[in-house]
Every structure is written in structure tokens, then in C-alpha cells.
Design a protein around this motif. Structure first.
Motif, mmCIF file in Angstrom:
data_model
loop_
_atom_site.group_PDB
_atom_site.id
_atom_site.type_symbol
_atom_site.label_atom_id
_atom_site.label_comp_id
_atom_site.label_asym_id
_atom_site.label_seq_id
_atom_site.Cartn_x
_atom_site.Cartn_y
_atom_site.Cartn_z
ATOM 1 N N PHE A 104 14.568 3.718 -2.953
ATOM 2 C CA PHE A 104 13.943 2.594 -2.254
ATOM 3 C C PHE A 104 14.928 1.902 -1.306
ATOM 4 N N LEU A 105 14.360 1.436 -0.201
ATOM 5 C CA LEU A 105 15.062 0.512 0.700
ATOM 6 C C LEU A 105 14.344 -0.835 0.563
ATOM 7 N N VAL A 106 15.115 -1.919 0.446
ATOM 8 C CA VAL A 106 14.479 -3.212 0.193
ATOM 9 C C VAL A 106 15.018 -4.299 1.111
ATOM 10 N N ILE A 126 16.359 17.373 3.920
ATOM 11 C CA ILE A 126 16.041 15.953 4.145
ATOM 12 C C ILE A 126 15.207 15.391 2.996
ATOM 13 N N LYS A 127 15.655 14.268 2.464
ATOM 14 C CA LYS A 127 14.915 13.577 1.411
ATOM 15 C C LYS A 127 14.103 12.429 1.988
ATOM 16 N N VAL A 128 13.027 12.129 1.313
ATOM 17 C CA VAL A 128 12.184 11.005 1.703
ATOM 18 C C VAL A 128 12.506 9.781 0.838
ATOM 19 N N TYR A 129 12.548 8.633 1.492
ATOM 20 C CA TYR A 129 12.728 7.328 0.823
ATOM 21 C C TYR A 129 11.578 6.433 1.255
ATOM 22 N N LEU A 130 11.324 5.392 0.489
ATOM 23 C CA LEU A 130 10.298 4.417 0.870
ATOM 24 C C LEU A 130 10.865 3.003 0.849
ATOM 25 N N SER A 131 10.420 2.185 1.795
ATOM 26 C CA SER A 131 10.686 0.754 1.701
ATOM 27 C C SER A 131 9.734 0.188 0.657
ATOM 28 N N ALA A 132 10.284 -0.613 -0.238
ATOM 29 C CA ALA A 132 9.472 -1.151 -1.332
ATOM 30 C C ALA A 132 9.319 -2.661 -1.166
ATOM 31 N N ARG A 133 8.101 -3.120 -1.305
ATOM 32 C CA ARG A 133 7.860 -4.564 -1.252
ATOM 33 C C ARG A 133 8.079 -5.142 -2.636
ATOM 34 N N ASP A 189 0.811 -1.236 0.000
ATOM 35 C CA ASP A 189 0.000 0.000 0.000
ATOM 36 C C ASP A 189 0.835 1.273 0.000
ATOM 37 N N SER A 190 2.054 1.201 0.576
ATOM 38 C CA SER A 190 2.861 2.422 0.647
ATOM 39 C C SER A 190 3.194 2.948 -0.748
ATOM 40 N N LEU A 191 3.001 2.128 -1.782
ATOM 41 C CA LEU A 191 3.306 2.575 -3.144
ATOM 42 C C LEU A 191 2.040 2.928 -3.933
#
Ligand code: GCW
Length: 665
Positions: A266-268, A218-225, A196-198
């Protein structure tokens, strides 16, 4: 005068290490050359946090023609560095805060505040610094339902329900704290990621946070499934070599960048603890990472691909698995991929030897992952200052390119000449008034940020500057706080797992002792797997006669670890299985030394209690009382750890307690 509510916020720790010092009557002369959101923030911070200044303060980037004659350093500062010094500009003597960018100026402003708060003489101030590590991120293990995995400071800061419309002022306060340390990235969601985060809804929410954070650098990153193309895209596969999968990720990246033009990437977490990944399709971690990297590349984004994997690939020793899977992939990763490696090969234990992947993948930028939240060190309750833990791994010598090849040089990119470098800290931040569950836990956030900027800083110096800013200038209080902090982590090691023992905690929640546990489904989840104790001895043989994990280190290190006599005693039972009557360097037996460490751990907590009692007249009652109560809990639980552990060891070795031990017989 502080208002009442400001005083309350300072006293319960809301303001972290940045309680406002300003006396509005002071009316400092602070000017900027040029305008910009970040420049304005920098000026605002100085107004808020500086009590006095001997000279007017001028904030400007190096690009300003008015500064040309000063011959300020340029290239040496990079994009984020700063210089703070006296200068004469347009005939006026000022304290100049400058950098190549507004972000550099902001970091300079915070450096000036830090200097003032820690007693520097501003009339002679001369600071110059640039970060040694490029990507300095906090990894929030925050779930979209507001819970935080391994979080002990309340619910997630991000109110997904109210976002994107309502931007809680607390997001700005959070950004201020991060920026004051030089943290320049935030991974918003848990590595155990929900697809859902994507989705467009959540991208809009992340974009709102990015808008708040941007002027703070500061930059934003997301963990990606990894399986998101199936769950969100309706594809039949997430195979990284399938063109439809790559196209889905490319379109997704394009969509994110339309909302967040400076999105970090992305962080994975892939193929680890049940997460999907490329191995599900018999593809390598590099093939998975590179497919995502290709989608981000046109926009300048990066992939942080975690090496924390444990599948069944190395059933004889979990500590070997990451190296086994990743070492052969050196040189196969795209140039916008960082491989993110935890400090040790198991999992954020109170002490672990450095991870064998550091120095072992010279053609790959390796970033360091530290855990700021204290999953294995007593959650938010126990006092454990992690500066010494962080520095211990940074200073560890991999010998990858001969003596002096420290982990710090691996991860700052200098050893193998990588421009891309990074350090991640798993955040200890939540909605508690004091953000981190206790005043002293704030120091771990602080220490992470400062070490990410400069891995060579001394943990004791960091502790002192944190204490001075947090508790005020009274040197007696700072002395007490620093003394407590510098013994605290070793105390936890001593009462939970001395001499290289680890992973002996109650499983699942990871709180309190459980060295006897042996019935969990996977062998490597069980504490007995790690200590291997029986009637004759204790410890995990990782030499040639055992799992031979030591062969993953460079020959110089492996040679030292092959022999218990040349292995540091603090890591002895991590690498060796030894008889209970093994003679330590001191001449005493292993058993006696073990008991002495457990006793020492309990005694150290008692010492911290006594030290904190002395601080009582020097600190506000709120923070004093909470800390005192937590120390009492810690003392009780240190005894619990010691007594339960010793009782269990004695049920195996049938040895008596040495005379003089404080443990109950
Ligand atoms: O040690 C484990 C933690 C998990 C965590 C995992 C990881 C986010 O117990 O809660 O999951 O490490 O680092 O991925």
C-alpha cells in the motif's frame, strides 16, 4: 522495412524510446536456455529492437549448468542484476545475457538493446549492473473515473470499465517501457484514494493488470484510503489501535493476496490535504503505518507512508511540518514500512532545497518521491527536462554522517544500512498517442527510471542515450536535443521563480504566474506567504530571526544556510529576506540580478526555439511540428511569467527596470 503503421507509430512517439529497429530479414540468431514467460519476452524484445548482432545471442539464468564453467558473478547481481558479455557456451561464441533470475536476464536484454542503439560495439560488449534501489515505482495519480490528478497526457491508461476481461494491448506496451528502464512497481491509483479501489470488483481489475505486468518484473501496488474500514467495512472507526480495524485490514490484505499473490503493498497519504489518517484518532503516523504493515507482513508486502503532510501543526512555516511530525518517530516504524519523502519540503517546485528529513531519520528507510508530471513546470506544454532537477536532490549533501552523506546514499539505503530502499516518481503518463503529452516529456519518465536504477548516473548522459534511441543515431540531432534539454529546467526556474523564489503560480490549476494572490483560506496556499515581498525587500526568512527552518538540517548545512553570503544564490530567497538593493556576489543589486534571471529565462526559451529550427531537416515532421508549436507557447508564456512577475514586484518596490532589460517598461 517498417510497415506504414509502424512508421506512423514511431513518428508520433507511440513507441517511446523503443521504436522497433528490426529488419525481419536480419533473422538474428537468438536462443534461450530453458523456458519461461520472462525469458521469452527478453528474446522477443531483442528480435524486435535489435537491427543486427555480430554473434548469436544466448539468454539464460546463471543457474543453467551449461554456464557453470564461466564463473559468472552471482551474489553481486542480486535478484535483478545482469551481465552481458561474450562467452563460449557449448563450443559456440555468443553474446551471453544472464542474471540470477529471468528478470535479471530481461534487464540485461534491455541493456544490450540500449547499448546497441547508442552506438556501442557489440563485439566487445561487457556490461554488468545491479539496481542500487530496491523499490522503483511509478505512482499513478489515476482516479477510478478515468481522470488523472495533475495529469496532462490524457485520460488514465487503466480502463476500469473494460477490466478485468479486456486487457488492452497498451498495458503490455506500458510494461515494456517500464521494464526497459528497470521500473519494477506501479501504484495504480491516486494517493487521494477512493475506498472503492479496495472492493472485490476493483481487486479483480488490479489482478488482471498484475497478470499483464508480472512477466515484465513489475508488481502492482494500491493507494489505500485510511478510513476504508468505515466506508467499506461498516466499522464505526478507523482507529489503528482498535483490534476490529486491524482485523479488517488483515482480512483485506489476505483477500488481495488471494487475487494477486505478489501484490507489492500500500501507498498511503494520511492526514494531508483532507485525507483521513491516524491523527484523526490522536495516533501517530507510525501507529497508522505499522497497523497496515502488520496486515501485509505475512505476505511480504510493504507500506509506503507519505511524509507529505500539512495540517495546522506548524503555522509559522509549512516547510517545517513534515520534519516536525516525522522526525520524532524515527525508529518507531515497522521494518516493512518506507517513509516516502518529496524531494523538497514544499511541493515539487521548479527548484527546492533538499527536504530536511533526508538523513534525519537514520533508523527508518526513507524513500524519495519525485514528480515526473510537471505540475509546476508548465504542464505538458513547456519543455523542461527534469534529469538535472532529480540529480540535484540526489547529489545534495545532508552531512548526516559527515561530508558525502548525499541524498542518494540516504535513499539507496547505504548510508544507514537499510536493505529496503525506494524511489517513486509521480507518472506523466496517459492515453495520449505519445503517452506523456510531448516527445520531450517522455525523457522525464526515462530519466526517472534510469536514476531509480542508478542514482549516480549523469543527467546529461541519460539525456543523450534517450535522444539517440528516440530520434535515431544521427549525432547532430542528439547534440541539439541534449543541448536543449540541459538548459530547459533552469530556464523554467528563471522565468517562474529565480534565486530561490517558489510557489508563485496561479493557485488551483498551478499554471502561469500569480505572485500577488493572497486571499485563499489557508495562509500557506497563498503565493504572498512564500515571497513576503514589500517595499523594502523580498524572501522568506528561515533563519533564527525567522521560522528557523534551517535548524532542521544537520549543523554543517544549517551553518552554511544561516548566512546569505554562504547560501547558494540559487536558494537565496528561500532562506533569507533581503533588501532589494542587497549586493550579490557579482556586485549587482538583488533587484538587477532578479530581472536578469527573468530575462535569461525568456532568452533560453528563444535559444531552444532556434536550436529546434536547426533540427528540422533531421526529424520527422510530426514530432518536429508539435515540439516547435509547444516551444512557441512556452516562449509566449515565459514572457507572461516575466512581465507579470516584474510588474508586480515593481508595484511593491517602485524601482525602475534596469537598463537593457527586455521586459516592457
Ligand atoms: O501539490 C499537491 C498537488 C495535489 C497532490 C498533492 C500530493 C495528489 O497539487 O494534487 O495530490 O500534492 O502530493 O498529495
Amino acid at each position: 522495412m517498417m510497415t506504414l503503421s509502424e512508421a506512423a507509430r514511431a513518428n508520433d512517439g507511440y513507441e517511446l524510446w523503443l521504436p522497433p529497429a528490426n529488419d525481419p530479414a536480419a533473422n538474428l540468431d537468438i536462443a534461450t536456455l530453458g523456458t519461461g514467460a520472462t525469458l521469452d519476452i527478453a528474446a522477443g524484445e531483442l528480435h524486435r529492437d535489435l537491427a543486427t548482432a555480430p554473434l548469436p545471442i544466448l539468454l539464460a539464468t546463471n543457474l543453467r549448468p551449461e554456464l557453470a564453467a564461466l564463473k559468472l558473478p552471482g551474489a553481486a547481481l542480486g535478484r535483478e542484476g545482469y551481465v552481458v558479455r561474450r562467452a563460449t557456451v557449448a563450443g559456440r561464441a555468443v553474446i551471453l545475457v544472464s542474471g540470477n533470475t529471468e528478470t535479471g536476464v530481461l534487464y540485461g536484454a534491455f541493456a544490450l538493446i540500449r547499448a546497441a542503439r547508442t552506438g556501442a560495439d557489440l563485439t566487445t560488449i561487457a556490461l554488468q549492473s545491479a539496481p542500487k534501489v530496491a523499490v522503483r515505482v511509478l505512482d499513478h495519480w489515476d482516479n477510478l473515473d478515468g481522470s488523472v490528478e495533475r495529469g496532462y497526457a490524457g485520460a488514465s491508461l487503466w480502463n476500469w470499465w473494460e477490466l478485468p476481461d479486456y486487457k488492452d494491448p497498451r498495458y503490455t506496451d506500458y510494461a515494456r517501457a517500464d521494464a526497459s528502464l528497470g521500473i519494477n512497481g506501479v501504484v495504480l491509483n491516486n494517493v487521494n484514494a477512493k475506498p472503492d479501489s479496495l472492493t472485490p470488483r476493483y481487486i479483480a481489475k488490479a489482478a488482471a493488470l498484475a497478470d499483464v505486468f508480472r512477466p515484465w518484473g513489475i508488481k502492482v501496488y494500491l493507494s489505500a484510503r485510511f478510513s476504508a474500514p468505515i466506508e467499506l467495512g461498516g466499522l464505526k472507526t478507523a482507529d489503528p489501535l482498535d483490534p476490529a480495524v486491524a482485523a479488517w485490514w488483515k482480512a483485506k490484505a489476505d483477500e488481495i493476496y488471494r487475487a494477486i499473490p505478489d501484490f507489492g503493498g500500500f501507498l498511503v497519504k494520511a492526514n494531508s490535504e483532507g485525507q483521513p489518517g491516524p491523527r484523526d484518532y490522536h495516533r501517530s503516523h507510525a501507529e497508522g503505518a505499522n497497523m497496515l504493515a502488520a496486515a501485509l507482513k505475512p505476505h511480504g508486502g510493504i507500506v509506503m507512508w507519505r511524509a507529505f503532510v500539512y495540517a495546522e501543526s506548524d503555522p509559522d512555516d509549512r516547510a517545517k511540518q513534515a520534519y516536525t511530525e516525522f522526525h520524532p518517530l524515527d525508529g518507531k516504524f515497522a521494518d516493512n514500512v518506507l517513509v516516502q519523502v518529496k524531494n523538497g519540503a514544499i511541493d515539487f517546485q521548479p527548484r527546492e532545497p533538499f527536504h530536511p528529513l533526508f538523513g534525519a531519520m537514520p533508523r527508518t528507510p526513507i524513500m524519495l518521491e519525485l514528480q515526473i508530471t510537471k505540475e509546476y513546470l508548465g504542464f505538458a506544454t513547456h519543455l523542461a527536462y527534469l534529469g538535472p532537477l532529480f540529480s540535484e536532490v540526489l547529489e545534495a549533501d545532508t552531512y548526516a554522517r559527515g561530508k558525502g552523506s548525499t541524498v542518494a546514499k540516504v535513499i539507496d539505503g547505504t548510508l544507514d544500512h537499510h536493505a529496503l530502499s525506494g524511489m517513486a516518481g509521480v507518472a506523466n503518463i496517459g492515453r495520449d498517442r505519445d503517452w506523456s503529452g510531448s516527445t520531450f516529456n517522455q525523457a522525464n519518465w526515462y530519466a526517472f527510471g534510469r536514476l531509480a536504477w542508478d542514482p549516480d548516473l549523469s543527467p546529461e548522459a541519460i539525456a543523450r542515450e534517450w535522444a539517440q534511441q528516440t530520434f535515431g543515431p544521427d549525432p547532430r540531432l542528439a547534440d541539439i536535443a541534449v543541448k536543449m534539454m540541459m538548459q530547459s529546467r533552469e530556464a523554467v526556474v528563471d522565468y517562474t521563480g529565480p534565486l530561490g523564489l517558489a510557489h508563485l503560480m496561479g493557485t488551483g490549476h498551478h499554471y502561469g504566474p500569480g505572485p500577488w494572490i493572497k486571499d485563499l483560506a489557508r495562509p500557506e496556499w497563498n503565493p504572498v506567504y512564500y515571497h513576503r515581498a514589500d517595499a523594502s525587500g523580498i524572501g522568506f526568512d528561515r533563519t533564527r530571526t525567522g521560522s528557523n527552518a534551517i535548524a532542521q538540517y544537520s549543523p554543517e548545512v544549517a551553518r552554511r544556510l544561516a548566512d546569505p553570503r554562504t547560501t547558494p544564490e540559487s536558494e537565496l530567497l528561500w532562506f533569507h529576506h533581503l533588501p532589494w538593493d542587497w549586493k550579490m556576489n557579482s556586485g549587482e543589486t538583488l533587484w538587477h540580478a532578479l530581472v536578469a534571471h527573468y530575462d535569461q529565462g525568456v532568452a533560453s526559451v528563444a535559444a531552444m526555439q532556434a536550436e529546434w529550427d536547426e533540427a528540422r531537416p533531421l526529424v520527422d515532421p510530426e514530432r518536429w511540428q508539435k515540439t516547435a508549436t509547444f516551444l512557441a507557447i512556452q516562449h509566449r508564456e515565459a514572457q507572461w511569467w516575466r512581465d507579470a512577475s516584474l510588474a508586480y514586484w515593481m508595484s511593491l518596490n517602485h524601482l525602475p527596470l534596469p537598463a537593457g532589460s527586455a521586459a516592457p517598461a
